[in-house]
Write a protein that holds these residues in place. Structure first.
Motif, mmCIF file in Angstrom:
data_model
loop_
_atom_site.group_PDB
_atom_site.id
_atom_site.type_symbol
_atom_site.label_atom_id
_atom_site.label_comp_id
_atom_site.label_asym_id
_atom_site.label_seq_id
_atom_site.Cartn_x
_atom_site.Cartn_y
_atom_site.Cartn_z
ATOM 1 N N LEU A 58 0.821 -1.200 0.000
ATOM 2 C CA LEU A 58 0.000 0.000 0.000
ATOM 3 C C LEU A 58 0.864 1.263 0.000
ATOM 4 C CD1 LEU A 58 -3.001 0.935 0.180
ATOM 5 C CD2 LEU A 58 -2.681 1.056 2.657
ATOM 6 N N THR A 59 1.933 1.241 0.794
ATOM 7 C CA THR A 59 2.800 2.424 0.854
ATOM 8 C C THR A 59 3.653 2.571 -0.403
ATOM 9 O OG1 THR A 59 4.542 1.194 2.026
ATOM 10 C CG2 THR A 59 2.911 2.361 3.372
ATOM 11 N N ALA A 60 3.818 1.473 -1.146
ATOM 12 C CA ALA A 60 4.584 1.535 -2.395
ATOM 13 C C ALA A 60 3.702 1.851 -3.595
ATOM 14 C CB ALA A 60 5.301 0.200 -2.632
ATOM 15 N N ALA A 61 2.378 1.808 -3.403
ATOM 16 C CA ALA A 61 1.461 2.042 -4.520
ATOM 17 C C ALA A 61 1.674 3.433 -5.103
ATOM 18 C CB ALA A 61 0.022 1.884 -4.049
ATOM 19 N N ARG A 62 1.577 3.483 -6.418
ATOM 20 C CA ARG A 62 1.704 4.726 -7.185
ATOM 21 C C ARG A 62 3.087 5.353 -7.080
ATOM 22 N NH1 ARG A 62 -2.774 4.830 -9.568
ATOM 23 N NH2 ARG A 62 -4.763 4.283 -8.585
ATOM 24 N N ARG A 63 4.068 4.524 -6.680
ATOM 25 C CA ARG A 63 5.461 4.974 -6.645
ATOM 26 C C ARG A 63 6.241 4.183 -7.688
ATOM 27 N NH1 ARG A 63 6.902 7.743 -1.850
ATOM 28 N NH2 ARG A 63 5.179 7.854 -0.339
ATOM 29 N N VAL A 64 6.393 4.745 -8.855
ATOM 30 C CA VAL A 64 7.019 4.011 -9.958
ATOM 31 C C VAL A 64 8.508 3.804 -9.721
ATOM 32 C CG1 VAL A 64 7.611 5.996 -11.412
ATOM 33 C CG2 VAL A 64 6.989 3.814 -12.488
ATOM 34 N N GLU A 65 9.094 4.562 -8.791
ATOM 35 C CA GLU A 65 10.526 4.411 -8.507
ATOM 36 C C GLU A 65 10.800 3.248 -7.549
ATOM 37 O OE1 GLU A 65 8.779 7.137 -7.783
ATOM 38 O OE2 GLU A 65 9.458 8.757 -9.100
ATOM 39 N N THR A 66 9.767 2.493 -7.192
ATOM 40 C CA THR A 66 9.946 1.320 -6.325
ATOM 41 C C THR A 66 11.044 0.422 -6.887
ATOM 42 O OG1 THR A 66 7.632 1.358 -5.637
ATOM 43 C CG2 THR A 66 8.808 -0.713 -5.344
ATOM 44 N N ARG B 227 -4.201 -0.053 -13.335
ATOM 45 C CA ARG B 227 -5.139 0.989 -12.916
ATOM 46 C C ARG B 227 -5.046 1.296 -11.417
ATOM 47 N NH1 ARG B 227 -7.666 -2.279 -16.647
ATOM 48 N NH2 ARG B 227 -8.146 -1.229 -18.625
ATOM 49 N N GLU B 228 -4.595 0.304 -10.648
ATOM 50 C CA GLU B 228 -4.454 0.517 -9.205
ATOM 51 C C GLU B 228 -3.100 1.116 -8.844
ATOM 52 O OE1 GLU B 228 -5.231 -3.385 -7.715
ATOM 53 O OE2 GLU B 228 -7.291 -3.369 -8.479
ATOM 54 N N GLY B 229 -2.255 1.334 -9.858
ATOM 55 C CA GLY B 229 -0.948 1.944 -9.614
ATOM 56 C C GLY B 229 0.034 1.045 -8.898
ATOM 57 N N LYS B 230 -0.092 -0.273 -9.091
ATOM 58 C CA LYS B 230 0.818 -1.204 -8.431
ATOM 59 C C LYS B 230 2.139 -1.289 -9.200
ATOM 60 C CE LYS B 230 -2.651 -4.127 -6.212
ATOM 61 N NZ LYS B 230 -3.254 -5.480 -6.127
ATOM 62 N N ALA B 231 3.217 -1.014 -8.506
ATOM 63 C CA ALA B 231 4.542 -1.059 -9.131
ATOM 64 C C ALA B 231 5.060 -2.488 -9.098
ATOM 65 C CB ALA B 231 5.500 -0.120 -8.413
ATOM 66 N N THR B 232 4.510 -3.313 -9.988
ATOM 67 C CA THR B 232 4.952 -4.701 -10.085
ATOM 68 C C THR B 232 6.213 -4.777 -10.937
ATOM 69 O OG1 THR B 232 3.490 -5.064 -11.971
ATOM 70 C CG2 THR B 232 2.608 -5.582 -9.784
ATOM 71 N N LEU B 233 6.840 -5.952 -10.967
ATOM 72 C CA LEU B 233 8.142 -6.047 -11.633
ATOM 73 C C LEU B 233 8.096 -5.669 -13.118
ATOM 74 C CD1 LEU B 233 11.107 -6.577 -11.179
ATOM 75 C CD2 LEU B 233 10.716 -8.989 -11.722
ATOM 76 N N PRO B 234 7.078 -6.059 -13.892
ATOM 77 C CA PRO B 234 7.063 -5.622 -15.294
ATOM 78 C C PRO B 234 7.127 -4.103 -15.427
ATOM 79 C CG PRO B 234 5.464 -7.374 -14.967
ATOM 80 C CD PRO B 234 5.962 -6.996 -13.603
ATOM 81 N N VAL B 235 6.433 -3.387 -14.553
ATOM 82 C CA VAL B 235 6.455 -1.922 -14.594
ATOM 83 C C VAL B 235 7.813 -1.391 -14.152
ATOM 84 C CG1 VAL B 235 5.475 0.177 -13.566
ATOM 85 C CG2 VAL B 235 3.975 -1.712 -14.234
ATOM 86 N N ILE B 236 8.355 -1.960 -13.082
ATOM 87 C CA ILE B 236 9.652 -1.514 -12.578
ATOM 88 C C ILE B 236 10.731 -1.644 -13.655
ATOM 89 C CG2 ILE B 236 11.485 -2.066 -10.913
ATOM 90 C CD1 ILE B 236 9.189 -2.913 -8.977
#
Length: 337
Positions: free
Chosen positions: A163-171, A245-254
């Motif tokens: 939850l605290t990492a959500a919408r943080r693309v720099e994760t 859509r939920e802004g989850k910074a999963t590995l494909p996005v990272i």
């Protein structure tokens, strides 16, 4: 000892069927415990819980408890209630997750929170957690209680971390792995490990089964996060692009963000912050993920963790149980293909 991925019959796709067959008799007894402990004088509780529990899930976590017991040659019955406890923990976390994520689909069906509302879903999730702990206490083993209660706490920590990492693309990838290690892999690990406790096996075997479950859980979640960008609702049982859509910074996005040019990075930042959430934005996200080979590398990591899971079984005797547990790893990875 290392054990390479192999099956006698490679003409068919990997399947959970060998594990399902292996534990079918035990699973019937587990299901009886689940149905009995789901009951309440408050009709909404079994109605809502039953919606999810009977909703077509693979029951992979309790099956892992049963298969691990079979691998160890355990002939008692304690693992039936403990497998039910594991399933209650999992179901409770799903109910809470769907509320947090605002999900509309779960296993291809409308989510409980969409039908009954968020308050009812949260409270029934709490009820299932309570039932889970009742089953642990009834087992009477402080060690089992410690393993499963710790897993429950770690899962909750993982969800808050996500939850605290959500919408943080720099994760970072490291933080992402910490999150999935907690929110997914911890219960896989505990589900396997408790069988070694009830079978009174050496700690080395406990730790081997813990490693098997933990690495399988990481591989499983990596694949889940990959198929959010390459599959459809019919395959996944949830809406394609939910993570996006939920802004989850999963590995494909990272990975796609790290490999993108400044324009691509600006898109990802806006998307993860919720400013680019239309269907055409998701289509563009998929194209960026494909062009940067982010899916290929996410799945390569899944195969790595899958191999580690199989290696963890190297010290156990060959047989039907071990074969089924190896194929369960292959199945978890093959879902993406």
């Amino acid at each position: 000892m290392s054990a390479t991925i192999h099956r006698l019959d490679k003409s068919t796709a990997p399947s959970l069927d060998p594990m399902v067959r292996l534990v079918a008799g035990d699973m019937n007894l587990v299901n009886a415990v689940i149905l009995a402990r789901m009951e309440s004088q408050i009709p909404l509780i079994p109605e809502l819980a039953g919606h999810l529990i009977a909703g077509g899930g693979k029951r992979m976590r309790p099956m892992l408890t049963l298969a691990s017991a079979r691998l160890l040659g355990y002939t008692g019955t304690r693992h039936h209630r403990l497998a039910a406890s594991v399933e209650f923990i999992h179901t409770a976390t799903l109910l809470h997750d769907d509320v947090v994520d605002g999900s509309d689909l779960r296993r291809g069906k409308r989510t409980a929170n969409l039908i009954w509302g968020n308050p009812a879903s949260v409270l029934v999730g709490d009820f299932l957690f309570s039932r889970s702990f009742e089953l642990m206490v009834e087992d009477g083993s402080l060690k089992v209680l410690k393993i499963l209660s710790n897993a429950s706490a770690v899962i909750a920590e993982g969800e808050v971390h996500q939850l605290t990492a959500a919408r943080r693309v720099e994760t970072t990838e490291e933080r992402y792995l910490d999150i999935i290690g907690a929110k997914t892999a911890a219960l896989f690990a505990a589900a396997c490990r408790i069988s070694a406790v009830v079978a009174e096996r050496p700690e080395a075997e406990e730790l081997a089964l813990d490693a098997y479950g933990r690495n399988l859980g990481i591989a499983f979640q990596l694949v889940d996060d990959a198929i959010d960008y390459v599959s459809d609702a019919g395959t996944m049982g949830k809406d394609a692009g939910d993570d996006f859509r939920e802004g989850k910074a999963t590995l494909p996005v990272i990975l796609a963000y790290a490999r993108g040019n400044p324009e691509d990075r600006a898109f990802w930042k806006a998307a993860m912050e919720g400013h680019r959430a239309r269907d055409e934005d998701f289509t563009h996200a998929v194209s960026l993920i494909r062009s940067t080979r982010a899916i290929d590398d996410t799945l390569a990591r899944a195969r790595h963790y899958g191999q580690r899971a199989i290696d963890a079984l190297g010290g156990f005797a060959n047989g039907q149980a071990k074969d089924a547990m190896v194929e369960a790893v292959e199945f978890a990875i093959a879902r993406a293909y």
